[in-house]
Motif scaffolding. Structure first.
Motif, PDB file in Angstrom:
ATOM      1  N   PHE A 287       0.814  -1.214   0.000  1.00 22.43           N
ATOM      2  CA  PHE A 287       0.000   0.000   0.000  1.00 22.43           C
ATOM      3  C   PHE A 287       0.851   1.270   0.000  1.00 22.43           C
ATOM      4  CE2 PHE A 287       0.703  -0.842   4.484  1.00 22.43           C
ATOM      5  CZ  PHE A 287       0.891   0.408   5.040  1.00 22.43           C
ATOM      6  N   LEU A 288       2.149   1.138   0.345  1.00 25.59           N
ATOM      7  CA  LEU A 288       3.053   2.281   0.293  1.00 25.59           C
ATOM      8  C   LEU A 288       3.799   2.375  -1.041  1.00 25.59           C
ATOM      9  CD1 LEU A 288       4.566   2.222   3.898  1.00 25.59           C
ATOM     10  CD2 LEU A 288       2.908   3.845   2.966  1.00 25.59           C
ATOM     11  N   LYS A 289       3.646   1.318  -1.857  1.00 23.07           N
ATOM     12  CA  LYS A 289       4.240   1.291  -3.206  1.00 23.07           C
ATOM     13  C   LYS A 289       5.739   1.578  -3.199  1.00 23.07           C
ATOM     14  CE  LYS A 289      -0.186   2.818  -5.118  1.00 23.07           C
ATOM     15  NZ  LYS A 289      -0.919   3.881  -5.863  1.00 23.07           N
ATOM     16  N   GLY A 290       6.421   1.024  -2.217  1.00 20.90           N
ATOM     17  CA  GLY A 290       7.877   1.151  -2.181  1.00 20.90           C
ATOM     18  C   GLY A 290       8.405   2.501  -1.756  1.00 20.90           C
ATOM     19  N   LYS A 291       7.555   3.374  -1.201  1.00 21.76           N
ATOM     20  CA  LYS A 291       8.007   4.707  -0.783  1.00 21.76           C
ATOM     21  C   LYS A 291       8.994   4.603   0.380  1.00 21.76           C
ATOM     22  CE  LYS A 291       3.635   7.056  -1.874  1.00 21.76           C
ATOM     23  NZ  LYS A 291       2.740   5.909  -2.055  1.00 21.76           N
ATOM     24  N   GLU A 292       9.957   5.516   0.386  1.00 18.09           N
ATOM     25  CA  GLU A 292      10.841   5.641   1.539  1.00 18.09           C
ATOM     26  C   GLU A 292      10.205   6.610   2.523  1.00 18.09           C
ATOM     27  OE1 GLU A 292      14.747   6.779   0.441  1.00 18.09           O
ATOM     28  OE2 GLU A 292      15.217   4.886  -0.537  1.00 18.09           O
ATOM     29  N   LEU A 293      10.265   6.273   3.797  1.00 13.49           N
ATOM     30  CA  LEU A 293       9.680   7.126   4.821  1.00 13.49           C
ATOM     31  C   LEU A 293      10.766   7.817   5.640  1.00 13.49           C
ATOM     32  CD1 LEU A 293       6.745   4.951   6.238  1.00 13.49           C
ATOM     33  CD2 LEU A 293       6.673   6.661   4.430  1.00 13.49           C
ATOM     34  N   TYR A 294      10.427   9.000   6.129  1.00 14.10           N
ATOM     35  CA  TYR A 294      11.276   9.693   7.090  1.00 14.10           C
ATOM     36  C   TYR A 294      10.662   9.526   8.477  1.00 14.10           C
ATOM     37  CZ  TYR A 294      13.099  12.305   3.032  1.00 14.10           C
ATOM     38  OH  TYR A 294      13.653  12.671   1.839  1.00 14.10           O
ATOM     39  N   ILE A 295      11.508   9.340   9.481  1.00 16.47           N
ATOM     40  CA  ILE A 295      11.060   9.377  10.875  1.00 16.47           C
ATOM     41  C   ILE A 295      11.088  10.834  11.316  1.00 16.47           C
ATOM     42  CG2 ILE A 295      11.538   8.666  13.237  1.00 16.47           C
ATOM     43  CD1 ILE A 295      10.591   6.404  11.493  1.00 16.47           C
ATOM     44  N   GLY A 296       9.924  11.388  11.657  1.00 16.77           N
ATOM     45  CA  GLY A 296       9.840  12.802  12.016  1.00 16.77           C
ATOM     46  C   GLY A 296      10.026  13.032  13.503  1.00 16.77           C
ATOM     47  N   ILE A 297      10.992  13.889  13.859  1.00 12.97           N
ATOM     48  CA  ILE A 297      11.273  14.187  15.267  1.00 12.97           C
ATOM     49  C   ILE A 297      11.477  15.690  15.465  1.00 12.97           C
ATOM     50  CG2 ILE A 297      12.278  11.924  15.745  1.00 12.97           C
ATOM     51  CD1 ILE A 297      15.014  13.220  15.547  1.00 12.97           C
ATOM     52  N   ASP A 298      11.723  16.059  16.707  1.00 13.55           N
ATOM     53  CA  ASP A 298      11.894  17.454  17.125  1.00 13.55           C
ATOM     54  C   ASP A 298      13.032  18.134  16.369  1.00 13.55           C
ATOM     55  OD1 ASP A 298      12.460  19.823  18.580  1.00 13.55           O
ATOM     56  OD2 ASP A 298      11.678  18.938  20.406  1.00 13.55           O
ATOM     57  N   GLY A 299      12.736  19.313  15.781  1.00 12.87           N
ATOM     58  CA  GLY A 299      13.764  20.065  15.072  1.00 12.87           C
ATOM     59  C   GLY A 299      14.881  20.543  15.973  1.00 12.87           C
ATOM     60  N   GLY A 300      14.649  20.521  17.285  1.00  9.83           N
ATOM     61  CA  GLY A 300      15.700  20.913  18.213  1.00  9.83           C
ATOM     62  C   GLY A 300      16.922  20.025  18.131  1.00  9.83           C
ATOM     63  N   ILE A 301      16.774  18.839  17.519  1.00 14.08           N
ATOM     64  CA  ILE A 301      17.917  17.945  17.348  1.00 14.08           C
ATOM     65  C   ILE A 301      19.005  18.608  16.512  1.00 14.08           C
ATOM     66  CG2 ILE A 301      18.632  15.689  16.438  1.00 14.08           C
ATOM     67  CD1 ILE A 301      16.813  15.738  18.979  1.00 14.08           C
ATOM     68  N   LEU A 302      18.610  19.558  15.685  1.00 11.45           N
ATOM     69  CA  LEU A 302      19.597  20.271  14.876  1.00 11.45           C
ATOM     70  C   LEU A 302      20.560  21.072  15.739  1.00 11.45           C
ATOM     71  CD1 LEU A 302      17.253  21.456  11.988  1.00 11.45           C
ATOM     72  CD2 LEU A 302      19.084  19.772  11.822  1.00 11.45           C
ATOM     73  N   MET A 303      20.231  21.232  17.027  1.00 10.27           N
ATOM     74  CA  MET A 303      21.159  21.905  17.941  1.00 10.27           C
ATOM     75  C   MET A 303      22.454  21.118  18.090  1.00 10.27           C
ATOM     76  SD  MET A 303      18.716  23.404  20.989  1.00 10.27           S
ATOM     77  CE  MET A 303      18.077  21.795  21.441  1.00 10.27           C
ATOM     78  N   GLY A 304      22.455  19.885  17.616  1.00 10.75           N
ATOM     79  CA  GLY A 304      23.679  19.102  17.663  1.00 10.75           C
ATOM     80  C   GLY A 304      24.744  19.609  16.712  1.00 10.75           C
ATOM     81  N   ARG A 305      24.366  20.481  15.786  1.00 11.50           N
ATOM     82  CA  ARG A 305      25.336  21.076  14.866  1.00 11.50           C
ATOM     83  C   ARG A 305      26.073  22.214  15.567  1.00 11.50           C
ATOM     84  NH1 ARG A 305      26.968  18.135  11.445  1.00 11.50           N
ATOM     85  NH2 ARG A 305      27.549  19.823  10.035  1.00 11.50           N
ATOM     86  N   PRO A 306      27.402  22.204  15.603  1.00 10.26           N
ATOM     87  CA  PRO A 306      28.139  23.287  16.262  1.00 10.26           C
ATOM     88  C   PRO A 306      27.758  24.675  15.751  1.00 10.26           C
ATOM     89  CG  PRO A 306      29.606  21.459  15.777  1.00 10.26           C
ATOM     90  CD  PRO A 306      28.299  21.138  15.125  1.00 10.26           C
ATOM     91  N   SER A 307      27.515  24.795  14.439  1.00 13.46           N
ATOM     92  CA  SER A 307      27.159  26.103  13.875  1.00 13.46           C
ATOM     93  C   SER A 307      25.848  26.614  14.466  1.00 13.46           C
ATOM     94  CB  SER A 307      27.045  26.012  12.352  1.00 13.46           C
ATOM     95  OG  SER A 307      25.997  25.123  11.978  1.00 13.46           O
ATOM     96  N   VAL A 308      24.912  25.709  14.702  1.00 14.79           N
ATOM     97  CA  VAL A 308      23.616  26.088  15.243  1.00 14.79           C
ATOM     98  C   VAL A 308      23.763  26.598  16.676  1.00 14.79           C
ATOM     99  CG1 VAL A 308      21.331  25.231  15.918  1.00 14.79           C
ATOM    100  CG2 VAL A 308      22.349  24.486  13.761  1.00 14.79           C
ATOM    101  N   ILE A 309      24.576  25.921  17.474  1.00 16.07           N
ATOM    102  CA  ILE A 309      24.778  26.343  18.866  1.00 16.07           C
ATOM    103  C   ILE A 309      25.453  27.717  18.913  1.00 16.07           C
ATOM    104  CG2 ILE A 309      25.639  25.656  21.129  1.00 16.07           C
ATOM    105  CD1 ILE A 309      26.057  22.844  19.996  1.00 16.07           C
ATOM    106  N   VAL A 310      26.483  27.890  18.088  1.00 14.17           N
ATOM    107  CA  VAL A 310      27.220  29.159  18.084  1.00 14.17           C
ATOM    108  C   VAL A 310      26.296  30.311  17.706  1.00 14.17           C
ATOM    109  CG1 VAL A 310      29.047  30.466  16.940  1.00 14.17           C
ATOM    110  CG2 VAL A 310      29.462  28.105  17.635  1.00 14.17           C
ATOM    111  N   VAL A 311      25.524  30.136  16.632  1.00 14.64           N
ATOM    112  CA  VAL A 311      24.612  31.197  16.194  1.00 14.64           C
ATOM    113  C   VAL A 311      23.584  31.490  17.282  1.00 14.64           C
ATOM    114  CG1 VAL A 311      22.751  31.778  14.575  1.00 14.64           C
ATOM    115  CG2 VAL A 311      24.886  30.791  13.725  1.00 14.64           C
ATOM    116  N   GLY A 312      23.022  30.446  17.901  1.00 15.43           N
ATOM    117  CA  GLY A 312      22.014  30.640  18.939  1.00 15.43           C
ATOM    118  C   GLY A 312      22.545  31.412  20.129  1.00 15.43           C
ATOM    119  N   VAL A 313      23.753  31.092  20.562  1.00 12.64           N
ATOM    120  CA  VAL A 313      24.341  31.776  21.730  1.00 12.64           C
ATOM    121  C   VAL A 313      24.674  33.228  21.390  1.00 12.64           C
ATOM    122  CG1 VAL A 313      26.341  31.843  23.264  1.00 12.64           C
ATOM    123  CG2 VAL A 313      25.230  29.663  22.778  1.00 12.64           C
TER     124      VAL A 313
END
Length: 421
Positions: A287-313
């Protein structure tokens, strides 16, 4: 309905760190992850979330006094207090139609996946509050259940689609993951547009401020940990703190920039197992016809990027300056200053981790956030009253920087307001 409301209350009491492993485990059972791997992945996800929240709490512990000092230094006297996203989120979860929204969004997600409208399977149930916020604002402004539910479903559908749109930008970092997070995803197209604009500006397009490149060029002095040390010390000095506070702030903010990527990496270790099995399961489902799915989670995970932390601070003192000088702003940034890394995450990510580009984009975004948060003061006050929130002495109006992040819910609130009252 009472059963659903009880379930919602149960989830609220659990919190994201405990709730996410449960949903990851359930999804793992569905996509047939071997039980030993599934247990390890689920617990790892929980530990990753707990570690991430601990590091963010550490940041808040030191940013709080700095923010207070900066407010006093700038002599800011704005009449709308930023109470932060957790308070605003509690208003959203408390709306009477929350059970309807919860069931409606969950069902809509499955329907849209089967229909091919989205590839994002949103397991971030805790952040359904973003969809509920749209419903709450419309419901309280129109007193119409159908309008409130419709606003939530529209917000969810657009969020899932935008998560698909944004996913290719981060697949090299977080394969199989997308970010259907209303607090940040609506700003992703803007961030991507700004990056393309910078490419066309002579001279500006040559500036390279990727943390990894900086580290290669100037060694330890370009390391995010060292940047955190310097930024923490400078912020503390600007806030008028003493020598011991300056040293503590500098070292602890440096620790945040060192530890946060490691905690997010631990979280992704658990999620990657689920994502891999989900892809295999989806490809085998007719029924999904071979589609690839993404697991959707909190965008705050992007805080793991050093650039994101530096800009935020770096944006913390800038947001306070903007609050003081932007005409028409009434919001005094306080509580949400500790999570600016999340609010501005797409600015550096869309710019391929270029810190300089990220800061310029974040400044423009910050101005808009303040003005929208100011415009949302009235409905925020209404939600506070309806939720039984008691203002501290001396406070007459509240909003939150997150109200300026929620672009589509804010727009739907304005549109539906014409049809009720």
């Amino acid at each position: 309905m009472e059963v659903i409301q009880s379930f919602i209350n149960f989830m609220q009491n659990l919190g994201a760190a405990c709730m996410m492993p449960i949903f990851v485990f359930i999804i793992g059972l569905v996509v047939r992850v071997p039980i030993k791997q599934l247990l390890k992945a689920s617990v790892t996800v929980g530990c990753g979330f707990i570690g991430t929240f601990m590091v963010m709490d550490l940041l808040a512990e030191y940013i709080g006094p700095i923010s207070t000092g900066l407010v006093e230094k700038f002599n800011l006297s704005l009449d709308v207090i930023d109470v932060g996203w957790p308070v605003t989120g509690s208003f959203a979860w408390a709306v009477p139609i929350a059970p309807l929204i919860f069931v409606g969004v969950f069902a809509l997600n499955i329907i849209l996946i089967v229909a091919g409208f989205t590839r994002t399977l949103d397991v971030d149930i805790w952040n359904y509050w973003g969809f509920m916020l749209a419903g709450a604002m419309v419901y309280y402004s129109t007193n119409n259940v159908i309008f409130g539910l419709l606003a939530s479903l529209i917000t969810a559908a657009v969020t899932f689609r935008l998560a698909d749109y944004a996913a290719p930008v981060t697949q090299h970092i977080y394969p199989g993951i997308s970010f259907p997070h209303t607090c940040s995803i609506f700003w992703m197209p803007y961030a991507k547009f700004m990056d393309k604009l910078y490419d066309r500006i002579p001279g500006f397009n040559k500036l390279d401020a990727d943390p990894e490149h900086l580290k290669e060029k100037i060694g330890f002095f370009g390391d995010p940990m060292f940047i955190g040390l310097i930024v923490g010390a400078v912020l503390s000095v600007l806030a008028g703190q003493g020598p011991s506070e300056i040293l503590a702030s500098a070292l602890n903010i440096a620790a945040v920039l060192l530890l946060l990527p490691k905690m997010v990496s631990l979280l992704m270790e658990g999620l990657s197992t689920i994502a891999q099995y989900t892809q295999t399961w989806a490809q085998n489902m007719k029924f999904l016809k071979g589609k690839e799915l993404y697991i959707g989670i909190d965008g705050g995970i992007l805080m793991g990027r050093p650039s994101v932390i530096v800009v935020g601070v770096i944006m913390i003192p800038i947001m306070l300056v903007l609050a003081a000088v932007v005409p028409g702003n009434r919001v005094l940034p306080i509580a949400d200053l500790a999570v600016l890394t999340s609010w501005f995450c797409w600015c550096p990510v869309a710019a391929k981790d270029n810190i300089f580009r990220g800061i310029v984009s974040a400044i423009i975004q910050g101005i808009v956030i303040l003005l929208i948060a100011t415009a949302m003061t009235n409905i925020h006050d209404i939600m506070a009253v309806q939720s039984g929130y008691v203002y501290a002495e001396g406070i007459t109006h509240t909003s939150a920087l997150v109200m300026g992040q929620e672009l589509l819910p804010d727009l739907l609130y304005k549109i539906f307001s014409f049809f009720g009252g």
